[in-house]
Design an enzyme around this catalytic site. Structure first.
Site, PDB file in Angstrom:
ATOM      1  N   TYR A 190       5.036  -4.516   0.299  1.00  0.00           N
ATOM      2  CA  TYR A 190       3.374  -4.695  -0.354  1.00  0.00           C
ATOM      3  C   TYR A 190       3.116  -3.800  -1.490  1.00  0.00           C
ATOM      4  CZ  TYR A 190       1.951  -0.601   2.299  1.00  0.00           C
ATOM      5  OH  TYR A 190       1.569   0.798   2.405  1.00  0.00           O
TER       6      TYR A 190
ATOM      7  N   TYR B 270       1.053  -8.968   0.148  1.00  0.00           N
ATOM      8  CA  TYR B 270       2.250  -8.876   0.937  1.00  0.00           C
ATOM      9  C   TYR B 270       3.413  -9.857   0.624  1.00  0.00           C
ATOM     10  CZ  TYR B 270      -0.349  -5.886   3.901  1.00  0.00           C
ATOM     11  OH  TYR B 270      -1.393  -4.632   4.686  1.00  0.00           O
TER      12      TYR B 270
ATOM     13  N   ARG C 232       6.272 -10.544   3.188  1.00  0.00           N
ATOM     14  CA  ARG C 232       6.943 -10.068   4.269  1.00  0.00           C
ATOM     15  C   ARG C 232       7.349 -10.818   5.288  1.00  0.00           C
ATOM     16  NH1 ARG C 232       1.840  -7.086   7.144  1.00  0.00           N
ATOM     17  NH2 ARG C 232       3.380  -5.999   8.283  1.00  0.00           N
TER      18      ARG C 232
ATOM     19  N   ARG D 124      -5.290  -7.596  12.322  1.00  0.00           N
ATOM     20  CA  ARG D 124      -5.233  -8.223  11.104  1.00  0.00           C
ATOM     21  C   ARG D 124      -4.907  -9.626  11.114  1.00  0.00           C
ATOM     22  NH1 ARG D 124      -6.527  -3.901  10.520  1.00  0.00           N
ATOM     23  NH2 ARG D 124      -5.865  -2.207   9.452  1.00  0.00           N
TER      24      ARG D 124
ATOM     25  N   ASP E 286      -4.094   5.663  10.206  1.00  0.00           N
ATOM     26  CA  ASP E 286      -2.513   5.694  10.759  1.00  0.00           C
ATOM     27  C   ASP E 286      -2.366   7.267  10.792  1.00  0.00           C
ATOM     28  OD1 ASP E 286      -2.249   3.112  10.457  1.00  0.00           O
ATOM     29  OD2 ASP E 286      -1.564   3.331   8.435  1.00  0.00           O
TER      30      ASP E 286
END
Length: 305
Positions: free
Chosen positions: A87, A100, A102, A166, A256
């Protein structure tokens, strides 16, 4: 120093950040890895990132980077021919947006070997995962993962979960609601973010979020950006003010790192409200660096000040 370790489960990607003209910085990050990074810095004990990895040079360098910072991969499989997700962070001031790549990342196979998955969670003080961990897996793989986490919990591990919703990762909202409810049912600590819960459930206030999740999980911390976090344990709720940073550099990974600071403080025996204060201090340092990961020493200084 803990006799047991901490483990986080999910996807660590290649991160392109720090755009200044044509130049980009390559790093490694992802929501659960960012939290484990903070935990590794703040607990001083063994740390394990549970995922699946490719056999390409970027995956090999990723594993080497983990090891250089005291983070192992347990029994995580290496998938022949697979590679990590990628990303890029695009900044508008300190606010960020992401692009992204992925869809075929190795981490989508993290539950492909149930025995290896269970082995990676053995003898852990804490097991941490997120809604993104769930979202990258198919239904059967999610079932395998939650079974392994439930078994680790029964064996004595604390389980912490951030719903981290998300929408683009889920086929529809209802699938996410069901999967996240199943994850909450095997968790001891929940670390939701209020705007996410507004999108997913239509909650009007952080109190609504804490009350709803509190039916499944006794200890709930509702993050809300620069607004106070709501710490709810049983019937008791308390707001803990965030720390205002006048000129943030990059807000990537702030939530986070809050999770990592909070969980490290709880493992050290601090009360939930005190843990949230430490977590806010840690998050306030992370927004002052480019990318999702701040140096260990910076995190420790924030945690101890």
């Amino acid at each position: 120093m803990m006799s047991k370790g901490v483990a986080a489960i999910g996807e660590c990607m290649l991160e392109l950040s720090g755009q200044n003209g044509p130049d980009w910085r390559l790093g490694f990050a992802g929501d659960t890895f960012n939290t484990l990074w903070a935990l590794a810095a703040l607990t001083g004990g063994p740390a394990t990132y549970v995922s699946a990895f490719g056999d390409d040079p970027f995956s090999q360098r990723q594993i080497e980077f983990f090891a250089e910072n005291g983070i192992g991969i347990g029994a995580s499989p290496v998938i022949i021919g697979a590679r990590p997700g990628l990303y890029a962070i695009t900044l508008d001031g300190a606010e960020r947006s992401f692009t992204y790549w992925r869809s075929d990342s190795a981490a989508r196979q993290l539950a492909s070997d149930a025995t290896a998955l269970a082995k990676s969670m053995e003898n852990q003080s804490l097991v941490y995962f997120s809604g993104i961990t769930l979202a990258i897996l198919d239904r059967e793989a999610r079932k395998t993962l939650l079974s392994a986490i439930s078994n680790a919990r029964a064996a004595g591990s604390q389980v912490a979960f951030d719903p981290n919703y998300r929408p683009r990762l889920w086929p529809e909202r209802e699938t996410a609601q069901v999967a996240i409810a199943e994850a909450l049912a095997v968790s001891d600590i929940a670390l939701p973010t209020f705007p996410d819960e507004q999108m997913l459930h239509g909650d009007r206030t952080p109190e609504d979020t804490a009350e709803r999740i509190g039916r499944s999980v006794r200890e709930v911390v509702v993050k809300n950006g620069e607004l106070p976090a709501l710490v709810s344990v049983g019937a008791d709720g308390q707001e803990v003010a965030a720390i205002h940073v006048a000129k943030p550099v990059d807000t990537t990974g702030a939530g986070d790192s809050f999770n990592g600071g909070y969980l490290a403080a709880r493992l050290a025996g601090l009360a939930p409200a005190d843990a949230a204060r430490r977590a806010h201090r840690v998050a306030s340092r992370v927004v002052q660096v480019r990318g999702a990961l701040a140096p260990f020493e910076m995190l420790r200084e924030a945690f101890d000040e």
